[in-house]
Design a protein around this motif. Structure first.
Motif, PDB file in Angstrom:
ATOM      1  N   GLU A  54      40.219  29.133  44.052  1.00  0.00           N
ATOM      2  CA  GLU A  54      41.049  30.016  44.869  1.00  0.00           C
ATOM      3  C   GLU A  54      40.544  31.452  44.657  1.00  0.00           C
ATOM      4  O   GLU A  54      40.578  31.963  43.542  1.00  0.00           O
ATOM      5  CB  GLU A  54      42.498  29.875  44.417  1.00  0.00           C
ATOM      6  N   PRO A  55      40.042  32.131  45.704  1.00  0.00           N
ATOM      7  CA  PRO A  55      39.431  33.460  45.529  1.00  0.00           C
ATOM      8  C   PRO A  55      40.329  34.497  44.845  1.00  0.00           C
ATOM      9  O   PRO A  55      39.838  35.343  44.106  1.00  0.00           O
ATOM     10  CB  PRO A  55      39.093  33.900  46.954  1.00  0.00           C
ATOM     11  N   ASP A  56      41.634  34.434  45.087  1.00  0.00           N
ATOM     12  CA  ASP A  56      42.537  35.407  44.475  1.00  0.00           C
ATOM     13  C   ASP A  56      42.829  35.102  43.009  1.00  0.00           C
ATOM     14  O   ASP A  56      43.460  35.900  42.331  1.00  0.00           O
ATOM     15  CB  ASP A  56      43.853  35.476  45.252  1.00  0.00           C
ATOM     16  N   CYS A  57      42.383  33.943  42.527  1.00  0.00           N
ATOM     17  CA  CYS A  57      42.642  33.548  41.143  1.00  0.00           C
ATOM     18  C   CYS A  57      41.329  33.496  40.347  1.00  0.00           C
ATOM     19  O   CYS A  57      41.084  34.339  39.502  1.00  0.00           O
ATOM     20  CB  CYS A  57      43.347  32.195  41.096  1.00  0.00           C
ATOM     21  N   ALA A  58      40.516  32.495  40.614  1.00  0.00           N
ATOM     22  CA  ALA A  58      39.186  32.321  39.998  1.00  0.00           C
ATOM     23  C   ALA A  58      39.199  32.217  38.474  1.00  0.00           C
ATOM     24  O   ALA A  58      38.189  32.458  37.825  1.00  0.00           O
ATOM     25  CB  ALA A  58      38.250  33.443  40.449  1.00  0.00           C
ATOM     26  N   GLU A  59      40.341  31.868  37.879  1.00  0.00           N
ATOM     27  CA  GLU A  59      40.447  31.770  36.423  1.00  0.00           C
ATOM     28  C   GLU A  59      39.669  30.561  35.897  1.00  0.00           C
ATOM     29  O   GLU A  59      39.695  29.476  36.488  1.00  0.00           O
ATOM     30  CB  GLU A  59      41.907  31.637  35.998  1.00  0.00           C
ATOM     31  N   HIS A 109      47.318  28.831  36.387  1.00  0.00           N
ATOM     32  CA  HIS A 109      47.670  30.199  36.767  1.00  0.00           C
ATOM     33  C   HIS A 109      48.272  30.272  38.170  1.00  0.00           C
ATOM     34  O   HIS A 109      49.281  30.927  38.379  1.00  0.00           O
ATOM     35  CB  HIS A 109      46.445  31.109  36.668  1.00  0.00           C
ATOM     36  N   CYS A 110      47.624  29.606  39.149  1.00  0.00           N
ATOM     37  CA  CYS A 110      48.108  29.706  40.536  1.00  0.00           C
ATOM     38  C   CYS A 110      48.519  28.363  41.136  1.00  0.00           C
ATOM     39  O   CYS A 110      48.954  28.306  42.272  1.00  0.00           O
ATOM     40  CB  CYS A 110      47.036  30.362  41.411  1.00  0.00           C
ATOM     41  N   CYS A 165      39.067  27.884  38.770  1.00  0.00           N
ATOM     42  CA  CYS A 165      39.866  27.801  39.990  1.00  0.00           C
ATOM     43  C   CYS A 165      39.005  28.310  41.145  1.00  0.00           C
ATOM     44  O   CYS A 165      38.362  29.352  41.031  1.00  0.00           O
ATOM     45  CB  CYS A 165      41.126  28.646  39.854  1.00  0.00           C
ATOM     46  N   SER A 224      46.665  25.911  42.147  1.00  0.00           N
ATOM     47  CA  SER A 224      45.742  25.375  43.143  1.00  0.00           C
ATOM     48  C   SER A 224      45.052  24.136  42.588  1.00  0.00           C
ATOM     49  O   SER A 224      44.780  24.034  41.393  1.00  0.00           O
ATOM     50  CB  SER A 224      44.681  26.420  43.497  1.00  0.00           C
TER      51      SER A 224
END
Length: 146
Positions: free
Chosen positions: A32-37, A48-49, A30, A51
């Motif tokens: 998305e900086p707040d996720c990065a999974e 997870h998020c 991912c 995105s």
């Protein structure tokens, strides 16, 4: 002559195979900086998020055998000639929730039955190697201790 089963390359997974052709093991993540999974298999949306932004992160190519099987007959004809061979699930060291399926072989271009089954064990350290089969480069696994 019967052929081995080959991967089906779809839009989401195409980058995986393009990187493999360059000798790189990469996993979708991912963006998305707040996720990065990390996620595998590749898909358009982060589970997870949610995105749709993603990137491909290079992995070390090292892992451990998480599970394995030695298929028994009846087998598809192209595989019967290579029995006994292994099919493994490898857990990546730098992404423990990511597991890839493949074969442990003695060398990248070696036949599927090139490793004696008794040498395989859960937890054995492996590293990725790549070989081309019918125009597509696939990851295989080599035991770290020869």
């Amino acid at each position: 002559m019967d052929s081995l089963l080959m991967p089906v390359v779809d839009d989401d997974g195409a980058p995986f195979w393009e990187y493999a052709a360059r000798g790189e093991l990469r996993v979708q993540a991912c963006a998305e900086p707040d996720c990065a999974e990390l996620r595998f298999p590749p898909r358009p949306c982060c589970p997870h998020c949610r995105s749709f932004d993603s990137e491909w992160r290079r992995m070390s190519g090292r892992g451990r055998i998480w599970s394995f099987v030695l298929p028994h007959p009846p087998l598809l004809p192209a595989y019967a000639a290579q029995a006994p061979y292994n099919a493994v699930v490898v857990e990546l060291l730098d992404a423990p929730r990511i597991r890839l399926v493949g074969n442990v072989v003695a060398a990248p271009d070696a036949p599927l039955n090139s490793v004696v089954p008794a040498r395989l064990r859960i937890g054995a350290a492996v590293k990725v190697a790549f070989t081309e089969l019918d125009g597509i480069t696939v990851p295989r696994w080599l035991l770290e201790r020869a």
